[in-house]
Each structure stands twice: as structure tokens, then as C-alpha cells.
Enzyme design. Sequence first.
Site, short mmCIF file in Angstrom:
data_model
loop_
_atom_site.label_atom_id
_atom_site.label_comp_id
_atom_site.label_asym_id
_atom_site.label_seq_id
_atom_site.Cartn_x
_atom_site.Cartn_y
_atom_site.Cartn_z
N CYS A 66 0.83 -1.21 0.00
CA CYS A 66 0.00 0.00 0.00
C CYS A 66 0.86 1.26 0.00
O CYS A 66 1.55 1.53 -0.97
CB CYS A 66 -0.98 -0.04 1.17
SG CYS A 66 -2.39 1.05 0.98
N HIS A 67 0.87 2.06 1.08
CA HIS A 67 1.78 3.21 1.14
C HIS A 67 3.18 2.80 1.59
O HIS A 67 4.11 3.61 1.53
CB HIS A 67 1.23 4.27 2.10
CG HIS A 67 0.01 4.98 1.58
ND1 HIS A 67 -1.27 4.52 1.82
CD2 HIS A 67 -0.13 6.10 0.83
CE1 HIS A 67 -2.14 5.34 1.24
NE2 HIS A 67 -1.49 6.30 0.63
N GLU A 105 -5.79 7.11 -4.02
CA GLU A 105 -5.63 8.26 -3.11
C GLU A 105 -6.76 9.27 -3.31
O GLU A 105 -7.29 9.83 -2.34
CB GLU A 105 -4.27 8.93 -3.35
CG GLU A 105 -3.77 9.76 -2.18
CD GLU A 105 -3.37 8.92 -0.98
OE1 GLU A 105 -4.19 8.83 -0.03
OE2 GLU A 105 -2.27 8.35 -0.98
#
Length: 236
Positions: free
Chosen positions: A133-134, A164
Site C-alpha cells: 500500500c503506502h 488516493e
Amino acid sequence: MHILMVTTSHDQLGDTGHKTGFWLEELAAPYYVFVDDGYKVTLASPKGGQPPLDPKSDDADSQTEDTQRFKSDSKAQGELANTYPLAGINAADYDALFYPGGHGPLWDLVIDPDSIRLIQDFLKAGKPVAAVCHGPCVLLNAVDDKGQSVVDGKEVTGFTNAEEAAVGLTEVVPFLLEDALKAKGGDFLCGGDWDDFVVTDGLLITGQNPQSSASTARAVLAKLSKLTNWPGQGAG
């Protein structure tokens, strides 16, 4: 076999006044992929101690069997409350490195010198580095022996610009992960929004979003099975 999982220590979502941190599913699902297959897991963070949990990841809508299991697991909760400070971690003691996401890493792990050191040490030693993910933001400032970005020329994925935008944080985050990985020379691949999508390129293993958490961890086991003779179930 021993896997190091590193969470963020950052709890502020930009200037919004809201909290952030690590995303529970992205820690819980990989944790159980690893421990259920017989791997030892150590949890660490920049500051050590209890890392901040993104409160949205604890909403009813975000719960899974893994998150519920993790929250009721006294051993796991004890490990989470006492994460090791990154400054004292030595890559030589572990076989793979895994970063859960959440928005927190965009502020601290992306520039944390101990995290960058560990990523570089793992890769130099021929050990897998994974993030979901991030989490892949942690790769942005790591370089190889020639001073080139570790994502330059590599296929990678992560939380997309579209995802996002879907969560309404395009103007809140310090940078868009998809754009940043491309700017470092990464060949950014992705599935549709919220698809389970994982990319393995050499020692780098990246997952797109929370739905990719368990698959990213299983890709780590698959990579380790090629590098070792470990007889765990996930190494088949």
C-alpha cells in the site's frame, strides 16, 4: 527463519487534525501468513514502543478475520506494544524485511535513516524487502552501491493516484506514491482500484493496497523458498 516487520511511528494526518498511523489489515494479515507458516516475526518502528494505529483501519467496515484475530491475540498485542527501535536493528539477524502501510510512513519512514540503512543492508545481503500500500514509499530514498535508486528500472506497485483520490487525500499527503515511484525510475504497475495486486522484481516485493496484504506476504515466502531450503508450508 526470521522476518522483520516495520511500522510507522507517525500519527498526524498532515494539517487536518486527524490521526493516522499504520493500517491494521496490512500488519495483521502478513503477520499471520508468516507466523502460521512457522516463521519468527519481530516488530519494529522508528521510535519503538506502541506504534500509532490509523483509527479508520479499526472501523467496523475495515475488519477482517485477521484483524479480529490480531486484536484478540495477547502475544501479538504484547509485541505491538513493545516494538523495537529501528536504531538498534541489525539486518544480519533477519531473513526478510516487510513494511505495512497506512499513511504514516509517508511522513517518517520515507526519510528515516535507520529504515533506509536497513533496506540497503537487506538488499546488499540478497534478502527480500517487501512493502504494501503506502509502504513502498520506504524505498524512495534507498540506493544501491552505485548510488542509484533501488526502484530504478524495477517493476513496482503501491497505492495508486486513483485510490488516493478515492479516499479524498490527494491534497493532504506530502506526495503521491505512484508519481514518486515513477520519478525514481520505477516501472509502476497496478491493477484496478482495490484489486489484490502484487509485483515481484528481484528482491523487491510490493503490493498495491490493503487487499494485497496477505498476497504480498505470500510472495515473500515464495521468494524465500527460492533462496533457502526452508521447509515451511509457504515455501512449497
